[in-house]
Scaffold this active site. Sequence first.
Site, PDB file in Angstrom:
ATOM      1  N   ASP A 189     -79.523 -60.857  51.021  1.00 61.96           N
ATOM      2  CA  ASP A 189     -79.744 -60.336  52.370  1.00 61.96           C
ATOM      3  C   ASP A 189     -81.021 -59.496  52.381  1.00 61.96           C
ATOM      4  O   ASP A 189     -81.162 -58.552  51.614  1.00 61.96           O
ATOM      5  CB  ASP A 189     -78.550 -59.474  52.797  1.00 61.96           C
ATOM      6  CG  ASP A 189     -78.462 -59.309  54.299  1.00 61.96           C
ATOM      7  OD1 ASP A 189     -79.486 -58.959  54.911  1.00 61.96           O
ATOM      8  OD2 ASP A 189     -77.378 -59.517  54.862  1.00 61.96           O
TER       9      ASP A 189
ATOM     10  N   SER B  60     -78.477 -60.715  60.588  1.00 62.07           N
ATOM     11  CA  SER B  60     -77.658 -61.268  59.507  1.00 62.07           C
ATOM     12  C   SER B  60     -76.533 -62.150  60.014  1.00 62.07           C
ATOM     13  O   SER B  60     -76.193 -63.158  59.386  1.00 62.07           O
ATOM     14  CB  SER B  60     -77.086 -60.131  58.653  1.00 62.07           C
ATOM     15  OG  SER B  60     -78.121 -59.482  57.948  1.00 62.07           O
TER      16      SER B  60
ATOM     17  N   HIS C  28     -68.543 -57.484  56.278  1.00 60.20           N
ATOM     18  CA  HIS C  28     -69.869 -57.366  56.882  1.00 60.20           C
ATOM     19  C   HIS C  28     -70.332 -58.750  57.355  1.00 60.20           C
ATOM     20  O   HIS C  28     -69.690 -59.765  57.070  1.00 60.20           O
ATOM     21  CB  HIS C  28     -70.860 -56.774  55.878  1.00 60.20           C
ATOM     22  CG  HIS C  28     -71.835 -55.830  56.496  1.00 60.20           C
ATOM     23  ND1 HIS C  28     -73.150 -56.164  56.720  1.00 60.20           N
ATOM     24  CD2 HIS C  28     -71.675 -54.563  56.949  1.00 60.20           C
ATOM     25  CE1 HIS C  28     -73.768 -55.138  57.272  1.00 60.20           C
ATOM     26  NE2 HIS C  28     -72.901 -54.157  57.433  1.00 60.20           N
TER      27      HIS C  28
ATOM     28  N   THR D  99     -72.629 -61.144  56.773  1.00 62.44           N
ATOM     29  CA  THR D  99     -72.834 -62.348  55.964  1.00 62.44           C
ATOM     30  C   THR D  99     -71.539 -62.903  55.394  1.00 62.44           C
ATOM     31  O   THR D  99     -71.237 -64.087  55.602  1.00 62.44           O
ATOM     32  CB  THR D  99     -73.862 -62.084  54.854  1.00 62.44           C
ATOM     33  OG1 THR D  99     -75.093 -61.655  55.445  1.00 62.44           O
ATOM     34  CG2 THR D  99     -74.103 -63.328  54.021  1.00 62.44           C
TER      35      THR D  99
ATOM     36  N   ASP E 241     -81.157 -55.669  51.562  1.00 62.84           N
ATOM     37  CA  ASP E 241     -81.475 -55.463  52.972  1.00 62.84           C
ATOM     38  C   ASP E 241     -81.411 -53.986  53.345  1.00 62.84           C
ATOM     39  O   ASP E 241     -82.319 -53.447  53.986  1.00 62.84           O
ATOM     40  CB  ASP E 241     -80.491 -56.272  53.816  1.00 62.84           C
ATOM     41  CG  ASP E 241     -80.682 -56.075  55.309  1.00 62.84           C
ATOM     42  OD1 ASP E 241     -81.711 -56.528  55.834  1.00 62.84           O
ATOM     43  OD2 ASP E 241     -79.797 -55.478  55.953  1.00 62.84           O
TER      44      ASP E 241
ATOM     45  N   ASP F 145     -81.378 -64.541  53.962  1.00 65.01           N
ATOM     46  CA  ASP F 145     -81.149 -64.749  55.396  1.00 65.01           C
ATOM     47  C   ASP F 145     -82.369 -64.382  56.230  1.00 65.01           C
ATOM     48  O   ASP F 145     -82.576 -64.917  57.312  1.00 65.01           O
ATOM     49  CB  ASP F 145     -79.919 -63.985  55.876  1.00 65.01           C
ATOM     50  CG  ASP F 145     -79.949 -62.506  55.548  1.00 65.01           C
ATOM     51  OD1 ASP F 145     -80.884 -62.044  54.868  1.00 65.01           O
ATOM     52  OD2 ASP F 145     -79.023 -61.791  55.984  1.00 65.01           O
TER      53      ASP F 145
END
Length: 491
Positions: free
Chosen positions: A44, A85, A136, A138, A270, A313
Amino acid sequence: MKKMAFHLKSKCNLLFIMLICTLLMIPVCATAKTPKNIFLFIGDGMGFPQKTAAEQYSKSPLMIDTLPYQGVTTTPASNRFITGSAAAATAMACGKKTSIGRIAMDADMTPLVTIAEMAKERGMKVGIVSSVSIDHATPAAFYAHVPSRSQYYDIDIALAKSGFDYFAGGGLKDPANKKGNATNFEGDAMELILKNGYKVVRTRDEFNALSPEAGKVLAINGWLQDSGALPYDMDRTESDISLAEFTDKGIELLENDNGFFMMVEGGKIDWACHANDAAAAIKDTLAFDKAVEKAYAFYKKHPEDTLIIVTGDHECGGMSIGFAGTQYETYFDVLKHQKISFTQFDQTIIKSLKEKTETPAFDSLKSVITENFGLAFTGDEKNTLLLKPHEVAQLEAAFVKTMKGDTEGSNDPETYLLYGGYEPLTVSITHILNQKAGIAWTSYNHTGVPIATSAVGIGAESYQGAYDNTDIALKLMDIMGIKAAPVYAVN
């Protein structure tokens, strides 16, 4: 007779040529064999700059970049060029573009079947692993179907009902529906998870003792540093379970005669990039790469049965390998002076400062900054990371902002550009350290640049070249022998 024979021969040649042309035009299946075991790794926020910075820091190639098939993947959402995401994960899980915030639903909020659900339907075991909360955006996009990624309770209920075999990493953000936004309240999600046969473990000893006989598992790290997530890898202690260990245990628990599908997310790459903390992002990228190494070790034992796909992503932070202040030079070793992540600095140093009854003087912090980030206020410029007068002034101004409680709550555009809603002192420290390393940032959010995808194993050649993130799922469907098209769920 000779003339007739000539015409017959010509017709035969023509038919032969037409047959060859026809055969050449027939689409060749990506693979003659379907992989039994499939890994999908998602970094991510991991774009080209994050990978490059990690390689330069570690002075060795990432496992990701040594895989034989390399591609470039575009990432736009259906309603915004720069994706989020949820939309990106839905594209990769379902093969369909969607709006920002949607989880395994199209833009019109129609549920889509995920590649993980397809694998489960085919009798494969399924694992979902993440370094952030397991509900979360993803990870959720592979087992839940909700209009908004913020519907954590509904996502937690979906986890309980998924029947997937292995969930691991971070915790649950709203299992009791404290936010009160449940579509349909069905009791505490954690109780439902237990009722539905999941063994829940929260310590290293319990985790290490897990065996395939345990059945369905939800493994949560004992220390959840922030928002239900694992600690940044640079903050991890010996009692904490790494992303690589969660991946390795997943292989042990999921391996079976019918094969498995496992999605592994490196989610805090991320988060570190949102905060412009290069050292934390690099360390988590390296931790993610170690998880890929676990899968690759399995692949080497089962090369005829395994496919590994590694992607991201979106890029985050607009990380630039190059800063005006250092011109063409980079000094990645400078980042090794940083001992803790921005979050750990906030939770320990900044929190204790704010709890004091009297505002401390900035001078009392100088030694703490030097200890944790290597930035020196006095000394020899050749032998220390000596701060320049304007950098000291920058830190002093940020300290004042921090002690006043100024974060993104301020609508002042200048304040946002300087600090992005993070603790002003902390983000100023990481900005200065990163710049001395030759790294700069353009944003506190995602960017729209393409990202890299790599693969090895059965069908991996499909992932070379340039394609969209929806093709991550569509190519995988084709490799699995499933019609390569988005599938709408039947209620």
